[in-house]
Design a protein around this motif. Sequence first.
Motif, PDB file in Angstrom:
ATOM      1  N   ALA A 139       0.833  -1.211   0.000  1.00  0.00           N
ATOM      2  CA  ALA A 139       0.000   0.000   0.000  1.00  0.00           C
ATOM      3  C   ALA A 139       0.866   1.258   0.000  1.00  0.00           C
ATOM      4  O   ALA A 139       0.566   2.236  -0.700  1.00  0.00           O
ATOM      5  CB  ALA A 139      -0.935  -0.018   1.208  1.00  0.00           C
ATOM      6  N   LEU A 140       1.942   1.241   0.765  1.00  0.00           N
ATOM      7  CA  LEU A 140       2.842   2.401   0.799  1.00  0.00           C
ATOM      8  C   LEU A 140       3.519   2.621  -0.548  1.00  0.00           C
ATOM      9  O   LEU A 140       3.614   3.758  -1.032  1.00  0.00           O
ATOM     10  CB  LEU A 140       3.896   2.208   1.892  1.00  0.00           C
ATOM     11  CG  LEU A 140       3.411   2.405   3.324  1.00  0.00           C
ATOM     12  CD1 LEU A 140       4.428   1.829   4.311  1.00  0.00           C
ATOM     13  CD2 LEU A 140       3.160   3.881   3.629  1.00  0.00           C
ATOM     14  N   HIS A 141       3.998   1.550  -1.148  1.00  0.00           N
ATOM     15  CA  HIS A 141       4.639   1.689  -2.465  1.00  0.00           C
ATOM     16  C   HIS A 141       3.649   2.265  -3.470  1.00  0.00           C
ATOM     17  O   HIS A 141       3.996   3.154  -4.264  1.00  0.00           O
ATOM     18  CB  HIS A 141       5.151   0.328  -2.942  1.00  0.00           C
ATOM     19  CG  HIS A 141       5.911   0.398  -4.234  1.00  0.00           C
ATOM     20  ND1 HIS A 141       7.282   0.457  -4.286  1.00  0.00           N
ATOM     21  CD2 HIS A 141       5.483   0.459  -5.530  1.00  0.00           C
ATOM     22  CE1 HIS A 141       7.676   0.534  -5.551  1.00  0.00           C
ATOM     23  NE2 HIS A 141       6.588   0.545  -6.321  1.00  0.00           N
ATOM     24  N   TRP A 142       2.434   1.761  -3.447  1.00  0.00           N
ATOM     25  CA  TRP A 142       1.390   2.249  -4.341  1.00  0.00           C
ATOM     26  C   TRP A 142       1.174   3.748  -4.133  1.00  0.00           C
ATOM     27  O   TRP A 142       1.119   4.524  -5.088  1.00  0.00           O
ATOM     28  CB  TRP A 142       0.110   1.460  -4.072  1.00  0.00           C
ATOM     29  CG  TRP A 142      -1.017   1.664  -5.042  1.00  0.00           C
ATOM     30  CD1 TRP A 142      -1.248   2.758  -5.830  1.00  0.00           C
ATOM     31  CD2 TRP A 142      -2.041   0.713  -5.335  1.00  0.00           C
ATOM     32  NE1 TRP A 142      -2.381   2.559  -6.585  1.00  0.00           N
ATOM     33  CE2 TRP A 142      -2.879   1.316  -6.306  1.00  0.00           C
ATOM     34  CE3 TRP A 142      -2.340  -0.559  -4.871  1.00  0.00           C
ATOM     35  CZ2 TRP A 142      -4.017   0.665  -6.808  1.00  0.00           C
ATOM     36  CZ3 TRP A 142      -3.465  -1.203  -5.369  1.00  0.00           C
ATOM     37  CH2 TRP A 142      -4.285  -0.594  -6.325  1.00  0.00           C
ATOM     38  N   TYR A 146       1.957   6.053  -7.227  1.00  0.00           N
ATOM     39  CA  TYR A 146       0.718   6.432  -7.916  1.00  0.00           C
ATOM     40  C   TYR A 146      -0.121   7.302  -6.975  1.00  0.00           C
ATOM     41  O   TYR A 146      -1.249   6.949  -6.613  1.00  0.00           O
ATOM     42  CB  TYR A 146      -0.074   5.189  -8.332  1.00  0.00           C
ATOM     43  CG  TYR A 146       0.700   4.213  -9.198  1.00  0.00           C
ATOM     44  CD1 TYR A 146       0.668   4.309 -10.584  1.00  0.00           C
ATOM     45  CD2 TYR A 146       1.447   3.181  -8.617  1.00  0.00           C
ATOM     46  CE1 TYR A 146       1.368   3.409 -11.385  1.00  0.00           C
ATOM     47  CE2 TYR A 146       2.157   2.279  -9.411  1.00  0.00           C
ATOM     48  CZ  TYR A 146       2.112   2.395 -10.781  1.00  0.00           C
ATOM     49  OH  TYR A 146       2.799   1.506 -11.568  1.00  0.00           O
ATOM     50  N   PRO A 147       0.425   8.426  -6.549  1.00  0.00           N
ATOM     51  CA  PRO A 147      -0.206   9.202  -5.470  1.00  0.00           C
ATOM     52  C   PRO A 147      -1.594   9.747  -5.787  1.00  0.00           C
ATOM     53  O   PRO A 147      -2.413   9.915  -4.880  1.00  0.00           O
ATOM     54  CB  PRO A 147       0.791  10.337  -5.224  1.00  0.00           C
ATOM     55  CG  PRO A 147       1.601  10.436  -6.477  1.00  0.00           C
ATOM     56  CD  PRO A 147       1.678   9.045  -7.007  1.00  0.00           C
ATOM     57  N   LYS A 152      -7.579   8.041   0.604  1.00  0.00           N
ATOM     58  CA  LYS A 152      -7.144   7.767   1.972  1.00  0.00           C
ATOM     59  C   LYS A 152      -6.339   6.480   2.010  1.00  0.00           C
ATOM     60  O   LYS A 152      -6.593   5.537   1.246  1.00  0.00           O
ATOM     61  CB  LYS A 152      -8.341   7.674   2.922  1.00  0.00           C
ATOM     62  CG  LYS A 152      -9.045   9.009   3.147  1.00  0.00           C
ATOM     63  CD  LYS A 152     -10.108   8.903   4.232  1.00  0.00           C
ATOM     64  CE  LYS A 152     -10.745  10.264   4.493  1.00  0.00           C
ATOM     65  NZ  LYS A 152     -11.754  10.228   5.568  1.00  0.00           N
ATOM     66  N   LEU A 153      -5.368   6.470   2.916  1.00  0.00           N
ATOM     67  CA  LEU A 153      -4.443   5.349   3.050  1.00  0.00           C
ATOM     68  C   LEU A 153      -4.381   4.948   4.512  1.00  0.00           C
ATOM     69  O   LEU A 153      -4.236   5.801   5.391  1.00  0.00           O
ATOM     70  CB  LEU A 153      -3.056   5.778   2.561  1.00  0.00           C
ATOM     71  CG  LEU A 153      -1.879   4.833   2.804  1.00  0.00           C
ATOM     72  CD1 LEU A 153      -2.009   3.577   1.944  1.00  0.00           C
ATOM     73  CD2 LEU A 153      -0.554   5.546   2.501  1.00  0.00           C
ATOM     74  N   ILE A 275       3.480  11.019  -0.955  1.00  0.00           N
ATOM     75  CA  ILE A 275       2.129  10.513  -0.681  1.00  0.00           C
ATOM     76  C   ILE A 275       1.158  11.677  -0.511  1.00  0.00           C
ATOM     77  O   ILE A 275       1.381  12.572   0.299  1.00  0.00           O
ATOM     78  CB  ILE A 275       2.138   9.612   0.565  1.00  0.00           C
ATOM     79  CG1 ILE A 275       2.990   8.356   0.309  1.00  0.00           C
ATOM     80  CG2 ILE A 275       0.709   9.219   0.975  1.00  0.00           C
ATOM     81  CD1 ILE A 275       3.152   7.439   1.499  1.00  0.00           C
ATOM     82  N   GLU A 276       0.075  11.650  -1.276  1.00  0.00           N
ATOM     83  CA  GLU A 276      -0.927  12.703  -1.227  1.00  0.00           C
ATOM     84  C   GLU A 276      -2.146  12.317  -0.398  1.00  0.00           C
ATOM     85  O   GLU A 276      -2.920  13.183   0.020  1.00  0.00           O
ATOM     86  CB  GLU A 276      -1.372  13.058  -2.658  1.00  0.00           C
ATOM     87  CG  GLU A 276      -0.256  13.625  -3.522  1.00  0.00           C
ATOM     88  CD  GLU A 276      -0.696  13.879  -4.952  1.00  0.00           C
ATOM     89  OE1 GLU A 276      -1.912  13.717  -5.244  1.00  0.00           O
ATOM     90  OE2 GLU A 276       0.166  14.247  -5.778  1.00  0.00           O
ATOM     91  N   ALA A 277      -2.353  11.039  -0.177  1.00  0.00           N
ATOM     92  CA  ALA A 277      -3.530  10.563   0.544  1.00  0.00           C
ATOM     93  C   ALA A 277      -3.471  10.939   2.017  1.00  0.00           C
ATOM     94  O   ALA A 277      -2.392  10.934   2.623  1.00  0.00           O
ATOM     95  CB  ALA A 277      -3.635   9.048   0.406  1.00  0.00           C
ATOM     96  N   LYS A 278      -4.625  11.255   2.569  1.00  0.00           N
ATOM     97  CA  LYS A 278      -4.714  11.386   4.023  1.00  0.00           C
ATOM     98  C   LYS A 278      -4.461  10.001   4.602  1.00  0.00           C
ATOM     99  O   LYS A 278      -5.062   9.018   4.159  1.00  0.00           O
ATOM    100  CB  LYS A 278      -6.090  11.890   4.447  1.00  0.00           C
ATOM    101  CG  LYS A 278      -6.207  12.088   5.959  1.00  0.00           C
ATOM    102  CD  LYS A 278      -7.473  12.799   6.335  1.00  0.00           C
ATOM    103  CE  LYS A 278      -7.576  12.963   7.858  1.00  0.00           C
ATOM    104  NZ  LYS A 278      -6.441  13.739   8.421  1.00  0.00           N
ATOM    105  N   THR A 279      -3.572   9.905   5.574  1.00  0.00           N
ATOM    106  CA  THR A 279      -3.032   8.610   5.978  1.00  0.00           C
ATOM    107  C   THR A 279      -3.192   8.354   7.468  1.00  0.00           C
ATOM    108  O   THR A 279      -3.046   9.257   8.291  1.00  0.00           O
ATOM    109  CB  THR A 279      -1.535   8.526   5.606  1.00  0.00           C
ATOM    110  OG1 THR A 279      -1.386   8.727   4.197  1.00  0.00           O
ATOM    111  CG2 THR A 279      -0.939   7.186   5.989  1.00  0.00           C
TER     112      THR A 279
END
Length: 340
Positions: A139-142, A146-147, A152-153, A275-279
């Motif tokens: 998931a982190l690599h993705w 591919y941000p 959300k992550l 990473i652009e997703a809220k995590t």
Amino acid sequence: MPNVFIYNKPFELENGKTLPVLKLAYTTYGKLNSDGGNVIWVCHALTADSNVDQWWPDLYGQGRLLDYKEYFIVCVNFLGSCYGSTGASSSEVPESLKRKNFPLVNIADIVKAYQLVKAHLNIKKIQLLIGASLGGQQALHWAVHYPNQIKKLCVLATNAFHSPWGIAFNASQRFALEADKSFRDNEPEGGKLGLKAARSIALLSYRTSKIYNLSQSESSNEKQNHFVAESYQNYQGQKLVERFCPYAYYAISKTMDSHNLGRGFSSVKKALQRIEAKTLCVGIKSDILFTSDEQRYLAHYINDADFIEIDSIYGHDGFLVEGKIINNLILKWFNENPNL
């Protein structure tokens, strides 16, 4: 429902080796909406499969995080595993690459394969990408590479790069497999005794001394052999032998060791900042394999990240055993700021 995606073209791995055809088993739950965006994608851990409802039951169902009435839930058996996807003993793999000769499949290769399934399913946006342990590494690599695909992550008990401690555990398991002559001889049914020993080693990293001392204690002071803890190790090892391919286990352990988000970037920190997703990063206080400090590290360098720690006596396996607690805390976080 279970499905198999077949990619009838050569699939080139990052190391330059090529698989002539690619098969990926996947399971979906619920329906994809018209804009292709009501998606929760689950990346599974080392010996799991695509049936997330079975191995994460406390998170699955109406009103829970993996709500199939609200979301289109996808879980793919990753490349290299042995539950329907192309792996070390798959029939579509040429003999020269079979079993112990199966090439290194790294996290980048797994995520590249996921992109094929994503396109096949016509998924436009992922509302939540979630994974624990090896699944968290995926998931982190993705999210780094591919941000713009992920809103959300959530990652649990994982890391930005596999630690020397984790690599040492995996190497020890491979030594156990290599000590099995049938594995060294690359026999089609080889490696079972080695896998049993490897699983016994792995369990010591997944759990804690506290839970062993509570659950595997003796009822008599007179016993001098045939201990409960020994029986438990034997049982768990045999249980894995009956459901998993030794050659796949060997290969996947190398996949995990190869994980390093800093590859191709000036630093791991720079990679995480992509990473652009809220995590949400979830640590387990007693986890000795993927420590809470590693989750704090992730949360510190990802631009919009929260960190939560679970107090569990189960160690790394807490991400499975503490399903109810995990469901409640992630669901609460996920439902905040729903328009992100």
